[in-house]
Every structure is written in C-alpha cells, then in structure tokens.
Design a protein around this motif. Sequence first.
Motif, short mmCIF file in Angstrom:
data_model
loop_
_atom_site.label_atom_id
_atom_site.label_comp_id
_atom_site.label_asym_id
_atom_site.label_seq_id
_atom_site.Cartn_x
_atom_site.Cartn_y
_atom_site.Cartn_z
N LEU A 119 0.83 -1.20 0.00
CA LEU A 119 0.00 0.00 0.00
C LEU A 119 0.87 1.25 0.00
N PHE A 120 1.91 1.27 0.83
CA PHE A 120 2.78 2.44 0.93
C PHE A 120 3.47 2.72 -0.42
N ILE A 121 4.10 1.69 -0.99
CA ILE A 121 4.83 1.88 -2.26
C ILE A 121 3.85 2.22 -3.39
N GLY A 122 2.72 1.53 -3.42
CA GLY A 122 1.76 1.76 -4.50
C GLY A 122 1.18 3.17 -4.48
N MET A 123 0.81 3.66 -3.29
CA MET A 123 0.17 4.97 -3.22
C MET A 123 1.15 6.10 -3.53
N LEU A 124 2.45 5.86 -3.40
CA LEU A 124 3.43 6.89 -3.79
C LEU A 124 3.33 7.20 -5.28
N ARG A 125 2.81 6.25 -6.07
CA ARG A 125 2.72 6.42 -7.52
C ARG A 125 1.29 6.73 -7.99
N MET A 126 0.36 6.83 -7.06
CA MET A 126 -1.03 7.10 -7.41
C MET A 126 -1.33 8.61 -7.33
N PRO A 127 -2.34 9.09 -8.07
CA PRO A 127 -2.66 10.52 -8.05
C PRO A 127 -3.52 10.91 -6.86
N GLU A 128 -3.58 12.20 -6.60
CA GLU A 128 -4.49 12.73 -5.59
C GLU A 128 -5.90 12.76 -6.16
N SER A 129 -6.90 12.80 -5.29
CA SER A 129 -8.29 12.93 -5.72
C SER A 129 -8.48 14.25 -6.47
N PRO A 130 -9.00 14.22 -7.69
CA PRO A 130 -9.19 15.47 -8.43
C PRO A 130 -10.20 16.39 -7.76
N ARG A 131 -11.19 15.84 -7.08
CA ARG A 131 -12.18 16.68 -6.41
C ARG A 131 -11.57 17.39 -5.20
N TRP A 132 -10.69 16.70 -4.49
CA TRP A 132 -10.01 17.37 -3.39
C TRP A 132 -9.10 18.48 -3.93
N LEU A 133 -8.45 18.26 -5.05
CA LEU A 133 -7.58 19.27 -5.66
C LEU A 133 -8.39 20.51 -6.06
N VAL A 134 -9.59 20.29 -6.59
CA VAL A 134 -10.44 21.43 -6.94
C VAL A 134 -10.85 22.18 -5.69
N GLU A 135 -11.18 21.46 -4.63
CA GLU A 135 -11.55 22.10 -3.37
C GLU A 135 -10.42 23.00 -2.87
N LYS A 136 -9.17 22.62 -3.14
CA LYS A 136 -8.00 23.42 -2.74
C LYS A 136 -7.56 24.38 -3.85
N ARG A 137 -8.38 24.50 -4.91
CA ARG A 137 -8.15 25.43 -6.03
C ARG A 137 -6.88 25.09 -6.82
N ARG A 138 -6.54 23.85 -6.85
CA ARG A 138 -5.39 23.40 -7.65
C ARG A 138 -5.93 22.80 -8.94
N TYR A 139 -6.47 23.69 -9.78
CA TYR A 139 -7.25 23.27 -10.94
C TYR A 139 -6.40 22.58 -12.01
N ALA A 140 -5.20 23.07 -12.25
CA ALA A 140 -4.35 22.47 -13.28
C ALA A 140 -4.00 21.03 -12.91
N GLU A 141 -3.67 20.80 -11.62
CA GLU A 141 -3.37 19.44 -11.17
C GLU A 141 -4.60 18.54 -11.29
N THR A 194 -6.11 11.45 -16.96
CA THR A 194 -5.58 10.08 -16.89
C THR A 194 -6.66 9.06 -16.58
N VAL A 195 -7.83 9.51 -16.10
CA VAL A 195 -8.89 8.58 -15.71
C VAL A 195 -10.21 8.85 -16.43
N ARG A 196 -10.19 9.74 -17.42
CA ARG A 196 -11.36 10.05 -18.23
C ARG A 196 -10.92 10.31 -19.67
N PRO A 197 -11.84 10.20 -20.65
CA PRO A 197 -11.57 10.74 -21.98
C PRO A 197 -11.35 12.25 -21.87
N ALA A 198 -10.57 12.84 -22.80
CA ALA A 198 -10.16 14.24 -22.69
C ALA A 198 -11.35 15.19 -22.58
N GLU A 199 -12.35 15.02 -23.45
CA GLU A 199 -13.51 15.92 -23.43
C GLU A 199 -14.28 15.78 -22.13
#
Length: 499
Positions: free
Chosen positions: A211-233, A240-245
């Motif tokens: 779990l430790f090694i695997g999560m180091l390579r996993m992304p953050e939740s996009p909804r949490w990033l939006v909540e923190k106004r980190r829109y580009a991230e 990476t988890v949706r079609p572009a559009e």
Amino acid sequence: MSEKHQVLAGAKLPPLTPGPHQKRIGLISIVACFGGLLFGYDTGVANGAEGPMAEELGLSLIQIGVVISSLVFAAAFGALVCGQISDLWGRRKTIILLAVLFFVGTLLVIFSPGGPEHGTFSPAGFAILVAGRIMLGIAVGGASTVVPIYLAEIAPYEIRGSITGRNELAIVVGQLSAFVINAIIAATLGGTIDGIWRFMFAICAIPAVALFIGMLRMPESPRWLVEKRRYAEALRVLKTVRPAERALAELHDVQRTAAAEKKGNKPIGIKAIVTNKWLMRIILVGIGVSMAQQLTGINSIMYYGTRVLEESGMSAQQAVLANIAFGVVAVVGGVIALRNMDRIDRRKTFLIGLSLTTLCHVLVGVAGMLLPEGSAARPIVILILVVAFVFSMQTFLNVAVWVWLAEIFPLHMRGLGIGISVFFGWTTNGFLALLFPSMVSGIGITGSFFLFAGIGVLALIFVATQVPETRGRTLEDLEDDVSTGAIYLIRAEDAEANS
C-alpha cells in the motif's frame, strides 16, 4: 430513483467512452484497496490468534477482551480523525500515512514480549501489545473512511458503485485470508514452535508495504484538488482517468459546485453542519445507516464465529474449519454485490438485505429453540443459517453501505461526514465485540439472534422512511440536493411515480 433523474444527472457530461483511462482507474482501485485488505485481515486475524496468544502471554479473558476490542474502539477514533485529516491534507497522503501505521502497529504486536516463562504475564508486554492493536485500529478506522472517499471521488459516476464497492470486497478477502492463513499456520506450526500467533499477525506487514509503495505512484483525488483550487493538477489527474472531453467537462462541473460553496463565505465542515438543518439531517441518517449495519451482528460473527459454532454443539476443531465458510460466502457475496451495485438502487439493496438478514436471525433463533442441545442436526442447521446470514449481509448490505456513505456527503465535509458516521458505527461494533461473548453465554444463541432480529425490524423502518437514493447521479448533483434538502423531494416524487 426514476429514469428522469438519472438522465438529468449525466446529461451535461460527455459519455464515458472506452480508452486507456479504464486501466488506470482499475490500477488505482487495486492499489487503494490494499487498505481494505489490511482492514479485513487485521479485524479477522484475531479470530484464530487469540487462543495461542492468551496461552503464551498468560492473558485472562478480560485481558483478551481488551486486546480484541482495543482495535475496534481505536478504529472509531481513527475514522473520525482521519476523515478530517483527509479533508485538510489530501486523500492520497492520508492513505500513505495509514500504510505506515499498519506497518508500525504490526511490528509492535509481533514483538510484544511475554513473561519470563511461557504462559506468564508481562505488564510491559501487554502494554506494547495493546499499543500495537490501538495503532492498527486507528489505521483500520482511517482506511474505512478515506479509501471509499478516494475511490468515489476518482471514479466516474456511471461505475462509481462498483469501483467504490471494491474496497468492501477487499475487506472480506482480507478476512478470508486471515481465516485461511490462521488455519494453515495452526496446522503446520502448531505444537512444534511457540508464538505461532506472531506469524499470523506478521503477514499483515506485506500488504502494508504494498500500500505504501503503491500509493506513492497514485494521483491525488481530483475533487479534493479542486476544493483546494489546484485546478491544473486536477485536470491532469482527470485526463488520466477520463476521456479528454469528459475530463474538461467534469472539471468545470466540480469547479462550479466548489465555487457555489465558497460564494458568500458559506461555512464549511462542522460549522456548515450545525448551521444547515439538511446537512445535520444527512449526518444523522449517515449515523443511523452505519449503526444499523453493525447492529445486524455481522462483525460479531466475523470476530467470534468459532464461539457461536461451539455454542451450537461443534467441537473446537470443527468450529475453526467451519468458520472459513463465513469468509468464503462473504467473498462470493461481495462479487455478486459489485455486479449489482450499478444496476440496483442503494435503498432497494438496503431493504432487501435487511429483510433477508432479519429473516435469518429469526430462523437461527427458532432453530436454537426447537433443536435441543446434543442434537446432531443442531450445529449443522445453525451453521447453514449463519452462513446464509453472512451471504445476505455481504450481497446486499455491506458493499452498498460503504458506497452510499462515500457518496452522500458534500465535498467540503465529505471526510468529516463519513468520519462521524463511521465513528458511531465502529463504537457500536466495539461494544458488540466486548459484550457478544457474554451475551451468548447469558441468553444463548436463541436470545441473541432474536435480539438482532428485533433491531433488524427497526432498521427496515428507518431505511424505508429516512434514507435517500444516490445511484446514477454525479457527486456534484447529489451535493446540491443534499445541501438544500431537495434529495428528499426527489425521493417523494419517485415514491409517487412508483405507487
């Protein structure tokens, strides 16, 4: 939920087309679900380890009770605190922290010393053992809240139920693994070396490292990033988890909801709950759902299944082997639940599950009353009925409850909301873990299961009158309706349409 509401929920988003994003979501869910696997293994391992542990460390019955229940009560604290930490610090970082707690807690347990001679008590060793169990409990409670949130926020709404539900499947796989590994270790090492229970617990370190090694390579939740106004991230993760559009459209949808929350400096977190009657109501409903899940007695069976079977008339050896059946049917039920999670409404699965589990409780009670002690049929009939109970629970209730809890709360209080709900669930679980052996000893199998049946009837009434539907809608649409109370109007409209 009516088809009208499901169509409106996804009308503004482009369709979810096939592509490499599907494999990425699958990989993320597998890695995150190591948290659920650890949750299951750590709650199930004591079922076979408690006897050898008590013998080697010289523990009394009350001390064994403290060792077992300390994890459960600590899990209540972990659920509450880690949910809030994930709101502030991020879902991914919190899961990485939980992996560290799982690993360190395991080390404390397996290296806790006994007395100077085999079977003698050591106060220091007991303190280290309980400290390790408490650390594992905090990690288990944290995993029970943060992993479902992470999966729900990263999955598209069309398959959110089956993706989030994988964590519950991982939990029962972990419990089954604990039962099987305990049986193998007991059969191969029992009687030849001391401390076989330490080997049973040590296995937990392997998925903790993964779990430790695997999560180091996993992304953050996009909804949490939006909540923190980190829109580009957030957009990079979504691509990476949706079609572009779809990624761009979904980002705009999440941004719109987050901006509406912040408009006018609206309170968030606990302040939002106490100042909004609809958020307070959904918290109370969440608490009720979480407690109802535990008051079926499912974890009493997973912790003390061997005791129930021995009480029914099985020998200790027969009970240990038969106990594996609970883990097997739980996994089978979990697989079926995942197939149905995006096909059947959550409320409907709750009602079916509670009806079946309550019926099983009644039948176990009747069997215990009609079949006398010493009857050859008594243990077989009770085993079949308890297996049916576990199967019904896992197929219709456990997966759906964790998915529903991960969906229902608004983004700004999601970690806090599920944390509060699961805190009450784990606390209920803790008292059952502490009192169930005494309850079976005092009022027997018959009285215990009739009591669970009575609680099941009350739970059915609660779900039918209070629990709103979440399937087939985006988290952002749910957030709007939960915050305004419109979700209860939707349920009323659907009830009228179906009548």
